[in-house]
Design an enzyme around this catalytic site. Sequence first.
Site, PDB file in Angstrom:
ATOM      1  N   CYS A  35       0.812  -1.205   0.000  1.00 39.72           N
ATOM      2  CA  CYS A  35       0.000   0.000   0.000  1.00 39.72           C
ATOM      3  C   CYS A  35       0.851   1.263   0.000  1.00 39.72           C
ATOM      4  O   CYS A  35       0.342   2.354  -0.223  1.00 39.72           O
ATOM      5  CB  CYS A  35      -0.964  -0.006   1.177  1.00 39.72           C
ATOM      6  N   PHE A  66     -15.252   8.983   1.096  1.00 36.68           N
ATOM      7  CA  PHE A  66     -14.035   8.275   1.463  1.00 36.68           C
ATOM      8  C   PHE A  66     -14.322   6.974   2.176  1.00 36.68           C
ATOM      9  O   PHE A  66     -13.545   6.528   3.000  1.00 36.68           O
ATOM     10  CB  PHE A  66     -13.119   9.178   2.285  1.00 36.68           C
ATOM     11  N   ASP A  67     -15.434   6.366   1.857  1.00 36.38           N
ATOM     12  CA  ASP A  67     -15.683   5.037   2.393  1.00 36.38           C
ATOM     13  C   ASP A  67     -14.752   4.037   1.720  1.00 36.38           C
ATOM     14  O   ASP A  67     -14.085   4.343   0.733  1.00 36.38           O
ATOM     15  CB  ASP A  67     -17.156   4.659   2.194  1.00 36.38           C
ATOM     16  N   ASP A  85      -8.372  -3.538  -4.877  1.00 32.12           N
ATOM     17  CA  ASP A  85      -7.061  -3.212  -4.312  1.00 32.12           C
ATOM     18  C   ASP A  85      -6.025  -4.088  -4.985  1.00 32.12           C
ATOM     19  O   ASP A  85      -6.251  -5.283  -5.156  1.00 32.12           O
ATOM     20  CB  ASP A  85      -7.051  -3.524  -2.803  1.00 32.12           C
ATOM     21  N   ASP A 108     -11.762  -4.497   2.765  1.00 30.03           N
ATOM     22  CA  ASP A 108     -12.692  -3.383   2.552  1.00 30.03           C
ATOM     23  C   ASP A 108     -14.151  -3.815   2.695  1.00 30.03           C
ATOM     24  O   ASP A 108     -15.006  -3.018   3.074  1.00 30.03           O
ATOM     25  CB  ASP A 108     -12.474  -2.755   1.173  1.00 30.03           C
TER      26      ASP A 108
END
Lengths: 366, 366
Positions: A35, A66-67, A85, A108
Amino acid sequence: MVRGNGMVGSRRRGVRCGIVDTPIRLTKTVSKGGCAAKIAAGTLRALLETLPTHAHPDLLVGHDLFDDAAVWRVNDDTLMIQTIDFFTPVVDDPRDFGAVAAANALSDVYAMGGTPTTALSVLAFPVGILPDEVLAEMMAGAADAIAAAGAFLVGGHSIEDDTLKLGFSVTGFVHPDRLWRNSGARAGDVLVLTKPIGTGTLAGARKNDEIDEASMAPAIESMKQLNRLDLPSDLHAAVHAATDVTGFGLLGHALHLARGSNVTIDLRADDVPLLPGARETLERGILTKAHTSTTHYVDEHVAGRGGLDAAAWWSLVDPQTSGGLLLCVDPARADDLLAHVREAFPHVAVVADVVAAGAHPIVVRS
Amino acid sequence: MVRGNGMVGSRRRGVRCGIVDTPIRLTKTVSKGGCAAKIAAGTLRALLETLPTHAHPDLLVGHDLFDDAAVWRVNDDTLMIQTIDFFTPVVDDPRDFGAVAAANALSDVYAMGGTPTTALSVLAFPVGILPDEVLAEMMAGAADAIAAAGAFLVGGHSIEDDTLKLGFSVTGFVHPDRLWRNSGARAGDVLVLTKPIGTGTLAGARKNDEIDEASMAPAIESMKQLNRLDLPSDLHAAVHAATDVTGFGLLGHALHLARGSNVTIDLRADDVPLLPGARETLERGILTKAHTSTTHYVDEHVAGRGGLDAAAWWSLVDPQTSGGLLLCVDPARADDLLAHVREAFPHVAVVADVVAAGAHPIVVRS
């Protein structure tokens, strides 16, 4: 760069290459991993603001917020949660990398209170540079993690590329009453963090051989762990808001919670659990570009930075790969929730109080 | 490689860089673009065979088959279709590239008979190498295409990378009665192709300046066009099987149909519509690596190759980016379907007959 030569064999850890028996270390093939390779939050935010936002009654969460994932209402009982991702290797062993990439993408859906159902792979692979066995090991590690989540790897897309990248587009479902957003935190809640911090600095240190393989092991185990809490319904309902901690660090993601809920998060750095060795590598100044870019992103929104030493600050912006969940919890149920979560996440801790919105969305203290 | 210098301005076509007014050509930044960068079909198939396959009553199509997307049953009336596609630039203009990347990803939902609903972006961007304006233009082109599909761009994931890549994970829905698979073709059907072939050779030629910008324009328009047919219900039902033509070329994808349906496809190369100039670039031997790898993949399954000249063969394995749909159609309704589709796709043509399974899944003739 290691080239396959048809003599590749598998050993105890990872894939080794050819007659010289040198282990392939995936992190050596990329300039930065996990990340930490995300585009800086400020840049991304500026771009998102240029895109048109669309309103549709069934689109409950889109890219303008921004969830952690998008939410689409399928019917009155079913919301679909979607996320994606992917990243370059943050660990050396292919099977570990596959497991971390899957756990990170699945997270997520967990962060929205949902249950993952299907996953599509996103793969960029240096064909002919890394041996095919790396690909097979990686996908096997990912498939195991997806199966452990009770989800299904249903397809994907793969391209040849100079540097290895792997990730997943994950879809899950949740009942509307069980959806966690970043907008539900209430003054009085306590903020719970489920995993210790430090994967960014430790992975950076390991990549440059500043710590040994054994010192990296706890971080790898933490990254591989699914953020699956399996809370009973009453404890699930005691979580008023949630997110997970990934590339933007504890403060970046706490900021999204604070803004989304219009509250202030009053955070105690000394209460933040750290992975073994992370404090030391931060004190030695082993940082990633994300430490700086996230500092830039959050700085004006944070009061109290002057009260922390440098290493404590860096821990709060350390980019996590497959980091823990941040849960805003009804204080009356916090002890019960901690007891439940602690069985699988022994380092779970209350790290902050949620208070009425003040001059800054975040206050930090030692 | 072109570096941003803060003096970037936008002109009629694309983004230009700095005071020398040199247009940035995205295809010059990568070694190969679009679906030609897919991992060869044989390699991918070998990998997929190593992965565990899971059975679940709601997982109707998973990665173990060669359908275009995965299908999950949400309830008795609703199937969820999921797909992901991403690639390096196949065209030079950022807005065009965004539109092509979106149209290409949306296509897999159309190929299953569904309606796209949500899209998540997959972005790898050379921050500081390409100017931010390229990113904004690209995403605007993609957002327009997604909106034209009636779908919503709901999020995504972005990383810094040496080479630009863009794509989308797209989800759509379809009623179970309207699902198109690759397994439904029947002997007696005719095979309809909706778009002309040739994007692989033309994009390769353009990248190396062997054709000029104007000669590439029809291919770009074709790649940008959504595979949205909006068939009335009776014509939708006359389609017994479908797929879209992408990186594995007309023969690679026809082979998946033939195998999925246990039929033979008897294909007339002379009836395959070609983009303007594609025959010429193929005759000049302007080929991609995918021409060879797909030939290797399909060769043993194809009878009649000896009856074709070289350029005709290469056209049948030309890797398409955002290529057309291949529809296996009830012959009694083929004329009506062609008339309907022709309004938006003037080059639509019947290119093959579906016949009872013979010694080879594919027969080609001139």
